[in-house]
Write a protein that holds these residues in place. Structure first.
Motif, short mmCIF file in Angstrom:
data_model
loop_
_atom_site.label_atom_id
_atom_site.label_comp_id
_atom_site.label_asym_id
_atom_site.label_seq_id
_atom_site.Cartn_x
_atom_site.Cartn_y
_atom_site.Cartn_z
N VAL A 208 1.08 -1.24 0.17
CA VAL A 208 0.05 -0.09 0.06
C VAL A 208 0.98 1.22 -0.01
N LEU A 209 0.54 2.20 -0.76
CA LEU A 209 1.28 3.52 -0.77
C LEU A 209 0.30 4.68 -0.79
N VAL A 210 0.73 5.68 0.41
CA VAL A 210 0.18 6.87 0.71
C VAL A 210 0.98 7.94 0.38
N VAL A 211 0.75 8.82 -0.49
CA VAL A 211 1.15 10.08 -0.75
C VAL A 211 0.24 11.12 -0.47
N THR A 212 0.75 12.09 0.30
CA THR A 212 0.05 13.36 0.75
C THR A 212 0.87 14.63 0.49
N LEU A 213 0.27 15.53 -0.19
CA LEU A 213 1.01 16.94 -0.48
C LEU A 213 0.31 17.88 0.24
N ASP A 214 1.05 18.85 0.70
CA ASP A 214 0.58 19.85 1.30
C ASP A 214 0.38 21.16 0.72
N GLU A 215 -0.77 21.66 0.42
CA GLU A 215 -0.86 22.99 -0.34
C GLU A 215 -0.21 22.74 -1.63
N PRO A 216 -0.59 21.62 -2.60
CA PRO A 216 -0.12 21.45 -4.05
C PRO A 216 -0.93 22.44 -5.09
N GLU A 217 -0.39 22.69 -5.73
CA GLU A 217 -0.80 23.46 -7.14
C GLU A 217 -0.27 23.18 -8.27
N ASP A 218 -0.96 22.59 -9.28
CA ASP A 218 -0.43 22.17 -10.63
C ASP A 218 -0.71 23.56 -11.25
N THR A 219 0.18 24.00 -11.89
CA THR A 219 0.10 25.27 -12.71
C THR A 219 0.39 24.90 -14.06
N SER A 220 0.41 23.63 -14.80
CA SER A 220 0.68 23.63 -15.97
C SER A 220 -0.34 23.67 -16.68
N GLY A 221 -1.58 23.98 -16.47
CA GLY A 221 -2.80 24.18 -17.39
C GLY A 221 -3.08 25.72 -17.40
N SER A 222 -4.09 26.09 -17.76
CA SER A 222 -4.71 27.39 -18.07
C SER A 222 -5.00 27.93 -16.64
N GLU A 223 -5.65 26.76 -15.83
CA GLU A 223 -6.00 27.34 -14.30
C GLU A 223 -5.30 26.55 -13.37
N PRO A 224 -4.93 26.91 -12.27
CA PRO A 224 -4.45 26.12 -11.10
C PRO A 224 -5.35 25.07 -10.71
N ARG A 225 -4.89 23.73 -10.56
CA ARG A 225 -5.63 22.61 -10.33
C ARG A 225 -4.81 22.05 -8.77
N ARG A 226 -5.84 22.08 -7.97
CA ARG A 226 -5.11 21.49 -6.50
C ARG A 226 -5.76 20.22 -6.05
N THR A 227 -6.80 19.53 -6.90
CA THR A 227 -7.06 18.36 -6.59
C THR A 227 -6.20 17.09 -6.62
N ALA A 228 -6.55 16.29 -5.76
CA ALA A 228 -5.44 15.04 -5.61
C ALA A 228 -5.35 14.00 -6.88
N GLY A 229 -6.35 14.14 -7.70
CA GLY A 229 -6.34 13.51 -8.97
C GLY A 229 -5.10 14.16 -10.08
N TRP A 230 -5.03 15.44 -9.83
CA TRP A 230 -3.97 16.06 -10.43
C TRP A 230 -2.87 16.32 -9.97
N THR A 231 -2.62 16.13 -8.52
CA THR A 231 -1.51 16.51 -7.90
C THR A 231 -0.84 15.16 -7.34
N ALA A 232 -1.51 14.41 -6.38
CA ALA A 232 -0.94 13.53 -5.51
C ALA A 232 -1.04 12.20 -6.36
N ALA A 233 -1.78 12.08 -7.24
CA ALA A 233 -1.95 10.85 -8.07
C ALA A 233 -0.75 10.52 -8.95
N PRO A 234 -0.39 11.53 -9.89
CA PRO A 234 0.66 11.34 -10.68
C PRO A 234 1.86 11.07 -10.03
N VAL A 235 2.26 11.94 -8.64
CA VAL A 235 3.19 11.50 -8.07
C VAL A 235 3.30 10.21 -7.48
N ALA A 236 2.24 9.44 -6.85
CA ALA A 236 2.24 8.23 -6.67
C ALA A 236 2.32 7.34 -7.75
#
Length: 592
Positions: free
Chosen positions: A534-562
């Motif tokens: 089992v793997l748990v990844v937690t990001l504190d105050e992440p913000e994906d700025t690769s798109g036109s708008e900032p994305r903060r949900t885990a599907g865009w931030t923690a999931a790809p890192v995991a």
């Protein structure tokens, strides 16, 4: 002693009868007595001379043997004897599960001064300040010329520094042997190891004691001579730890997060294969504890066990697992998801409109708050609390770290109906990422409770929490979340990954929640058909700025890192990728 008379009567009478002179008899007896006395005295003197000769020979022999022993021994400086208990400096090594060194000992020296014996205090202070830039020359000079008889200058010296101090040549500078703790991998596994320092100190030795982490948790064991110097073997895998740490650090920078943590755990034994908390520190130069500000901003803060957070939608898995276990629903049962769901003055909404109804599987795949709350209504607050208690969410994690007891879950003061609803989808109850990892391991391994451990060998499975059928259903649902749900960016080719995302707004210190600050978490199991980790990844105050708008949900931030962590770590764990078989060779025959 009976003495013979000089004038025996019988002989005197006989001598007179023969007409001899009786005085001759007396003279003869006196001569014989003197001869006997002389012989006795000579015998006594000879015995004394012999005894004295033997004693002298023995003394010369002892002196000769001692001189020979001293001549053959290695010369050393004399040491003053001191009363009190001896300082035990030896400390056992710490190794990973494969025997790689994580912490060991290094022989070094400490530098101290005896100012009364100094010849040139001013020159010594000046040259010491040149060797050690952190020392103040004027302060040293004041100490050397004051009333102090003894002072420590440096607790640890490198061989080069020791040689430079030796070249100063002042008799007031002295060296004391030391055994220092060395962490050869630097920052790697810093929060697990914790660090060490000196306890009781003497001129000739110092006591090395643990300050944090396993160094402090196993301090008595590491210093116990009864263990015969055997190393403490942890469950960590140094190679995997390095890979996880590197990927997590890159993901943290890429997602502009202020902190991150990752936990990789064996689902059957509870062994922690890797545990990373960022930012971290070098245990060789452990920083001081912060005295002000937010403790969680310190690199010493272990987010994996000390960080207590609302873990968002990752909790939906537990709600659905309980509903399945108690026979309330099946994976295909349809749940009302019309929104918003009104409960008194509270309104529960979904991230987006998922339609009027969803199956239980889709409630998890699409991460519906309303659907999960409907299931919680059927379960009830009392049964919900009891189930989370069996999973270990109502108590601290019994991990072998001194920091673990500080990560106590934050529970609602009263487990009301609204608390039941919000807790069902991960709000209103705060727990650590280690709690979450243990909970997912329990659901993934067939339903037996898992107790996390940092010791190689793991622990025995605990009580059964859910049935094997419920465990299998949850594994299938988690795979659906990754294959076509909210965590598609965590999918790894060749490895069947299952998991659940969770995004929770960060609470303000003054109350309420931030609108633009979140805690993004992804809990994964792999391979999902027969989970081993089992793997748990937690990001504190992440913000994906690769798109036109900032994305903060885990599907865009923690999931790809995991996903990237699994891609790097799975081969190191001995997991072979599954190669999809081709349907046909695709060969077209052509005539010449």
């Amino acid at each position: 002693m009976i003495r013979t008379p000089l004038r025996p009567l019988a002989r005197i009478l006989e001598a007179r009868a023969r007409g001899e002179n009786p005085a001759a008899i007396e003279r003869e007896n006196l001569r014989l007595r003197h001869e006997r006395m002389r012989d006795t005295a000579r015998s006594r003197a000879e015995g004394r001379l012999l005894m004295l000769g033997v004693m002298f020979c023995a003394a010369f022999l002892v002196v000769g043997v001692r001189m020979g022993t001293l001549a053959a021994a290695v010369p050393s400086e004399p040491r003053a004897a001191a009363s009190g208990a001896a300082i035990v400096a030896q400390r056992a090594d710490i190794v990973d599960r494969n025997g790689n060194i994580l912490a060991t000992n290094l022989a070094t020296h400490a530098l101290y001064a005896q100012p009364p014996h100094m010849i040139e205090p001013a020159r010594v202070a000046r040259e010491l300040a040149q060797i050690f830039p952190d020392l103040d020359e004027q302060r040293l000079l004041a100490d050397f010329t004051g009333e102090r008889k003894f002072l420590w200058i440096k607790r640890r010296l490198s061989p080069e520094q020791m040689q430079k101090v030796h070249d100063i040549g002042d008799p007031g500078l002295l060296f004391g042997p030391r055994e220092m703790r060395l962490y050869p991998n630097g920052r790697l596994a810093a929060h697990v190891l914790g660090g060490s320092g000196f306890g009781r100190e003497g001129v000739s030795s110092a006591e090395v004691v643990g300050r944090a982490g396993v160094e402090q948790a196993f301090d008595g064991w590491l210093r116990d001579p009864a263990n015969g110097g055997a190393p403490l073997r942890l469950s960590l895998d140094l190679t995997v730890q390095a890979a996880v740490e590197r990927v997590l650090a890159g993901g943290m920078r890429l997602m502009n997060a202020k902190g991150a943590t990752a936990i990789l755990m064996d689902v059957n034994t509870g062994e922690v294969i890797s545990m990373v908390s960022l930012p971290d520190f070098d245990p060789n130069e452990r920083p001081r504890l912060p005295t002000q500000g937010d403790p969680s901003d310190s690199p010493l803060f272990n987010r994996a066990v000390q960080g207590v957070y609302e873990l968002g939608s990752t909790f939906k898995t537990f709600t659905i697992a309980q509903a399945l276990e108690e026979g309330i629903v099946s994976p295909k049962t349809v749940i009302d998801t019309k929104g918003p769901m009104v409960w008194g003055r509270y309104r529960i909404r979904d991230f987006r409109n998922y339609g009027p109804e969803l199956s239980v599987t889709d409630v998890l795949v699409k991460s519906s708050n309303i659907g999960t709350a409907r299931l919680a209504q059927r379960i009830g607050a009392e049964r919900q609390r009891a189930f989370l208690d069996r999973l270990g969410f109502l108590e601290t994690v019994p991990l072998e770290l001194v920091e673990a007891p500080t990560g106590k879950p934050l529970l609602p003061p009263r487990w009301t109906d609204i608390s039941m609803l919000t807790i069902s989808y991960g709000h209103g109850l705060s727990a650590s990422p280690m709690h979450l990892a243990a909970g997912y391991a329990t659901l993934a391994n067939g339903g037996f409770r898992v107790t996390p451990t940092l010791l190689a060998g793991g622990g025995k499975p605990g009580e059964r929490v859910v049935s094997a059928e419920t465990s299998a259903a949850i594994r299938s649902m988690l795979r659906e979340v990754v294959s076509h749900g909210t965590a598609t960016l965590a999918d790894v080719e060749g490895y069947s990954v299952g998991g659940k995302t969770g995004t929770a707004d960060k609470p303000k210190r003054t109350g309420g929640y931030h609108k633009d600050k979140v805690l993004a978490t992804f809990a994964a199991i792999f391979p999902s058909d027969a989970p081993r980790y089992v793997l748990v990844v937690t990001l504190d105050e992440p913000e994906d700025t690769s798109g036109s708008e900032p994305r903060r949900t885990a599907g865009w931030t923690a999931a790809p890192v995991a996903g990237e962590i699994i891609r790097r770590a799975a081969p190191l764990l001995g997991l072979r990728p599954e190669i999809e078989t081709a349907q046909g060779f695709g060969v077209t025959l052509a005539a010449n």
